[in-house]
Design a protein around this motif. Sequence first.
Motif, PDB file in Angstrom:
ATOM      1  N   ALA A   1       2.803  -7.148  -9.641  1.00 40.00           N
ATOM      2  CA  ALA A   1       2.091  -8.332  -8.623  1.00 40.00           C
ATOM      3  C   ALA A   1       1.443  -7.414  -7.545  1.00 40.00           C
ATOM      4  CB  ALA A   1       3.224  -8.982  -7.946  1.00 40.00           C
ATOM      5  N   ALA A   2       1.939  -6.045  -7.296  1.00 42.05           N
ATOM      6  CA  ALA A   2       1.160  -5.286  -6.340  1.00 42.05           C
ATOM      7  C   ALA A   2       0.030  -4.471  -6.962  1.00 42.05           C
ATOM      8  CB  ALA A   2       2.189  -4.597  -5.667  1.00 42.05           C
ATOM      9  N   GLY A   3      -0.198  -4.395  -8.268  1.00 40.19           N
ATOM     10  CA  GLY A   3      -1.137  -3.724  -8.928  1.00 40.19           C
ATOM     11  C   GLY A   3      -0.570  -2.159  -9.043  1.00 40.19           C
ATOM     12  N   VAL A   4       0.763  -1.967  -9.106  1.00 38.14           N
ATOM     13  CA  VAL A   4       1.272  -0.655  -8.935  1.00 38.14           C
ATOM     14  C   VAL A   4       1.140  -0.179 -10.264  1.00 38.14           C
ATOM     15  CG1 VAL A   4       3.189   1.045  -8.501  1.00 38.14           C
ATOM     16  CG2 VAL A   4       2.384  -0.638  -6.603  1.00 38.14           C
TER      17      VAL A   4
ATOM     18  N   GLY B   1       0.694  -1.286   0.034  1.00 40.27           N
ATOM     19  CA  GLY B   1      -0.085  -0.048  -0.073  1.00 40.27           C
ATOM     20  C   GLY B   1       0.852   1.110   0.037  1.00 40.27           C
ATOM     21  N   VAL B   2       2.107   1.112  -0.261  1.00 40.82           N
ATOM     22  CA  VAL B   2       2.876   2.448   0.029  1.00 40.82           C
ATOM     23  C   VAL B   2       3.271   3.101  -1.214  1.00 40.82           C
ATOM     24  CG1 VAL B   2       5.404   3.145   0.404  1.00 40.82           C
ATOM     25  CG2 VAL B   2       4.149   1.968   2.309  1.00 40.82           C
ATOM     26  N   THR B   3       3.398   2.264  -2.413  1.00 43.52           N
ATOM     27  CA  THR B   3       4.059   2.842  -3.441  1.00 43.52           C
ATOM     28  C   THR B   3       2.638   3.010  -4.434  1.00 43.52           C
ATOM     29  OG1 THR B   3       5.710   1.300  -3.569  1.00 43.52           O
ATOM     30  CG2 THR B   3       5.452   2.367  -5.507  1.00 43.52           C
ATOM     31  N   VAL B   4       2.297   4.367  -4.838  1.00 39.41           N
ATOM     32  CA  VAL B   4       1.179   4.720  -5.508  1.00 39.41           C
ATOM     33  C   VAL B   4       1.318   4.400  -6.973  1.00 39.41           C
ATOM     34  CG1 VAL B   4      -0.286   6.853  -5.986  1.00 39.41           C
ATOM     35  CG2 VAL B   4       0.792   6.537  -3.872  1.00 39.41           C
ATOM     36  N   GLU B   5       2.611   4.927  -7.483  1.00 36.89           N
ATOM     37  CA  GLU B   5       2.865   4.679  -8.863  1.00 36.89           C
ATOM     38  C   GLU B   5       4.461   4.752  -9.152  1.00 36.89           C
ATOM     39  OE1 GLU B   5       1.023   7.826 -11.251  1.00 36.89           O
ATOM     40  OE2 GLU B   5       1.970   9.468 -10.223  1.00 36.89           O
ATOM     41  N   LEU B   6       5.043   4.149 -10.450  1.00 30.17           N
ATOM     42  CA  LEU B   6       6.117   3.856 -10.704  1.00 30.17           C
ATOM     43  C   LEU B   6       6.430   4.650 -11.965  1.00 30.17           C
ATOM     44  CD1 LEU B   6       8.335   2.349  -8.948  1.00 30.17           C
ATOM     45  CD2 LEU B   6       8.024   0.500 -10.685  1.00 30.17           C
ATOM     46  N   PHE B   7       7.746   5.350 -11.967  1.00 31.00           N
ATOM     47  CA  PHE B   7       8.179   5.742 -13.232  1.00 31.00           C
ATOM     48  C   PHE B   7       9.394   5.114 -13.364  1.00 31.00           C
ATOM     49  CE2 PHE B   7       5.646   9.312 -11.538  1.00 31.00           C
ATOM     50  CZ  PHE B   7       4.886   9.801 -12.707  1.00 31.00           C
TER      51      PHE B   7
ATOM     52  N   VAL C   1      22.086  13.934 -10.465  1.00 37.05           N
ATOM     53  CA  VAL C   1      22.700  14.504 -11.458  1.00 37.05           C
ATOM     54  C   VAL C   1      22.725  13.164 -12.657  1.00 37.05           C
ATOM     55  CG1 VAL C   1      24.573  15.139 -12.500  1.00 37.05           C
ATOM     56  CG2 VAL C   1      23.911  16.102 -10.340  1.00 37.05           C
ATOM     57  N   THR C   2      22.713  12.137 -12.053  1.00 30.07           N
ATOM     58  CA  THR C   2      22.639  10.834 -12.917  1.00 30.07           C
ATOM     59  C   THR C   2      21.570  10.072 -12.584  1.00 30.07           C
ATOM     60  OG1 THR C   2      25.138  10.930 -12.852  1.00 30.07           O
ATOM     61  CG2 THR C   2      24.139   8.987 -13.873  1.00 30.07           C
ATOM     62  N   PRO C   3      20.494  10.095 -13.051  1.00 32.38           N
ATOM     63  CA  PRO C   3      19.163   9.605 -12.500  1.00 32.38           C
ATOM     64  C   PRO C   3      19.431   8.022 -12.909  1.00 32.38           C
ATOM     65  CG  PRO C   3      18.327  11.280 -13.937  1.00 32.38           C
ATOM     66  CD  PRO C   3      19.811  11.155 -14.075  1.00 32.38           C
ATOM     67  N   GLN C   4      18.850   7.146 -11.786  1.00 37.67           N
ATOM     68  CA  GLN C   4      19.120   5.679 -11.970  1.00 37.67           C
ATOM     69  C   GLN C   4      17.996   5.096 -13.013  1.00 37.67           C
ATOM     70  OE1 GLN C   4      20.310   5.596  -7.858  1.00 37.67           O
ATOM     71  NE2 GLN C   4      21.424   3.815  -8.462  1.00 37.67           N
ATOM     72  N   GLY C   5      16.843   5.709 -13.328  1.00 39.18           N
ATOM     73  CA  GLY C   5      15.822   5.387 -14.222  1.00 39.18           C
ATOM     74  C   GLY C   5      14.423   4.842 -13.832  1.00 39.18           C
ATOM     75  N   VAL C   6      14.577   4.744 -12.215  1.00 40.73           N
ATOM     76  CA  VAL C   6      13.288   4.111 -11.627  1.00 40.73           C
ATOM     77  C   VAL C   6      13.074   5.307 -10.465  1.00 40.73           C
ATOM     78  CG1 VAL C   6      13.131   1.855 -12.337  1.00 40.73           C
ATOM     79  CG2 VAL C   6      14.489   2.595 -10.307  1.00 40.73           C
ATOM     80  N   LEU C   7      11.727   5.566 -10.326  1.00 38.36           N
ATOM     81  CA  LEU C   7      11.362   6.514  -9.548  1.00 38.36           C
ATOM     82  C   LEU C   7      10.037   6.192  -8.835  1.00 38.36           C
ATOM     83  CD1 LEU C   7      12.148  10.366  -9.546  1.00 38.36           C
ATOM     84  CD2 LEU C   7       9.669   9.620  -9.396  1.00 38.36           C
ATOM     85  N   ALA C   8       9.579   6.135  -7.298  1.00 34.80           N
ATOM     86  CA  ALA C   8       8.472   5.894  -7.079  1.00 34.80           C
ATOM     87  C   ALA C   8       7.675   6.997  -6.291  1.00 34.80           C
ATOM     88  CB  ALA C   8       8.310   4.677  -6.087  1.00 34.80           C
ATOM     89  N   VAL C   9       6.367   7.054  -6.647  1.00 32.50           N
ATOM     90  CA  VAL C   9       5.534   7.983  -5.729  1.00 32.50           C
ATOM     91  C   VAL C   9       4.951   7.167  -4.630  1.00 32.50           C
ATOM     92  CG1 VAL C   9       3.564   9.568  -5.584  1.00 32.50           C
ATOM     93  CG2 VAL C   9       4.931   9.829  -7.805  1.00 32.50           C
ATOM     94  N   CYS C  10       5.393   7.612  -3.362  1.00 31.16           N
ATOM     95  CA  CYS C  10       4.810   6.739  -2.037  1.00 31.16           C
ATOM     96  C   CYS C  10       3.987   7.664  -1.283  1.00 31.16           C
ATOM     97  CB  CYS C  10       6.138   6.293  -1.459  1.00 31.16           C
ATOM     98  SG  CYS C  10       7.353   5.331  -2.373  1.00 31.16           S
ATOM     99  N   ARG C  11       3.301   6.918  -0.536  1.00 31.84           N
ATOM    100  CA  ARG C  11       2.516   7.555   0.454  1.00 31.84           C
ATOM    101  C   ARG C  11       3.379   7.849   1.570  1.00 31.84           C
ATOM    102  NH1 ARG C  11      -2.575   6.193  -1.777  1.00 31.84           N
ATOM    103  NH2 ARG C  11      -2.507   3.924  -2.185  1.00 31.84           N
ATOM    104  N   LEU C  12       3.054   8.825   2.371  1.00 35.04           N
ATOM    105  CA  LEU C  12       4.012   9.226   3.291  1.00 35.04           C
ATOM    106  C   LEU C  12       3.610   8.221   4.388  1.00 35.04           C
ATOM    107  CD1 LEU C  12       3.397  12.992   4.447  1.00 35.04           C
ATOM    108  CD2 LEU C  12       5.146  11.898   2.549  1.00 35.04           C
ATOM    109  N   LEU C  13       4.790   7.821   5.115  1.00 37.36           N
ATOM    110  CA  LEU C  13       4.888   6.773   5.942  1.00 37.36           C
ATOM    111  C   LEU C  13       4.512   6.993   7.466  1.00 37.36           C
ATOM    112  CD1 LEU C  13       8.276   5.421   4.330  1.00 37.36           C
ATOM    113  CD2 LEU C  13       6.186   4.189   4.194  1.00 37.36           C
TER     114      LEU C  13
END
Lengths: 267, 267
Positions: free
Chosen positions: A72-75, A48-54, A92-104
Amino acid sequence: MATSELTSIRSQKVKAAKRLAKRAFRDRDRAFLAEGPQAVREALRLPGVTVELFATADAGSRHPAIMADAAAAGVPVHLASGEVMAELAQTVTPQGVLAVCRLLHVPLIEAVREDARLVAVLAHVRDPGNAGTVLRTADAAGADAVVFTDASVDPYNGKCVRASAGSLFHLPVATGEPFARTVALLRERGLRVLAADGAGERTLDDVDLSGPTAWVFGNEAWGLPEEILAEADEVVRVPIYGGAESLNLATAAAVCLYASARAQREK
Amino acid sequence: MATSELTSIRSQKVKAAKRLAKRAFRDRDRAFLAEGPQAVREALRLPGVTVELFATADAGSRHPAIMADAAAAGVPVHLASGEVMAELAQTVTPQGVLAVCRLLHVPLIEAVREDARLVAVLAHVRDPGNAGTVLRTADAAGADAVVFTDASVDPYNGKCVRASAGSLFHLPVATGEPFARTVALLRERGLRVLAADGAGERTLDDVDLSGPTAWVFGNEAWGLPEEILAEADEVVRVPIYGGAESLNLATAAAVCLYASARAQREK
């Protein structure tokens, strides 16, 4: 991947994520950005933490397990162009994955449980890199919780998230609490409140650390304010054996937290 | 102040100092830059180290003791305009004083004396901020010397000097030595060589640290290479009690060095 590639930095999805770099929007949207494969992997482990992934196409094929976990998590996964990723990422050098997460956020009263034995309190830590490093160290030392008081940096600041190296997702983090309320609860839970400060009369080596302990860490430049030193059960300093005037905040915190971890285990 | 104000960033004096930001020129001129009042104060304490001083009028009046020390030591002081100081300084907000210092290199054989009991070896540390923080921590923990091997960053890099917070001037620092020669000398001096690495079988808590010890620290991203792990008397890891994968280099070094400092004093 569920969607066609996002190529415009002006798309609504990209703008909505991008603005989470600012605290006002994080607070409003109750969400933050976790950047890089390590942080994304840890985020996906918590339901339930990850809202979406880029993810860029390249990163998606480099990290098939992350893509599978997200599916599998339906994200929802948004395929992003390099330009879009550069716009979202704060490195500066993005690693190519980034998640929008709900505050914990965990309320203080839940974060510090009845049986808590080691807690780190960031009372006036303003540098997000330092704060994230202390969080990572507290996690490594087996702390039960970390509290960011209302005078400290936001733990969801991108630099703090990155410096925590995933630890933000490992242990309960309470945030925004006034120091007085924090101390009251820590005492109620039976923890001794030790302020780490060069002004301490006794050093780490002279204090019995075998019992449940909360360490309070202050500001790198000016330590802890008088009212916090007065409020603590004791002010303790890390002994300086050489010519250095002091230690930096994160290294001092590491020495204190590990001294507690060892003393509690030796007991 | 002995001279009229330097206002041109094209003046020979300014150019000669400015180029010390680059390692090739530091090595050639056997000199480096120490920025900010703390570093300058420490440099002036060591006879013969400070070659010349640059100060803005403003900083000169804020730090009369530094100006007096420089005059007493016969160190030329160049009054610098704000623009010249901004050109020389490597920080975003220059503090207005900057010294050109002679390299402090001490040959390995002199740095590690017969009676040395605690030595830190930076074997593959590439980040100058980390290196400076480890140097500061080693000083605080009472180390007798710090060795930068030839695979590590230059200790006279501006970021390293700043992160060391003056400690570069406090204890002997040997640099540019191959690891194999370093280990040979440490053994000859009766020091046990412990490599700090997550691959260690035993943890810090399981090793007797009461004797003379040299700690070897590696690279943040990939730890220590095989040949160094093989060369050490023992590979020791900092115990991880929580969910963190690892500690960062500077905090791990702090935990190791302070564990040694305490064990040697308890003995």
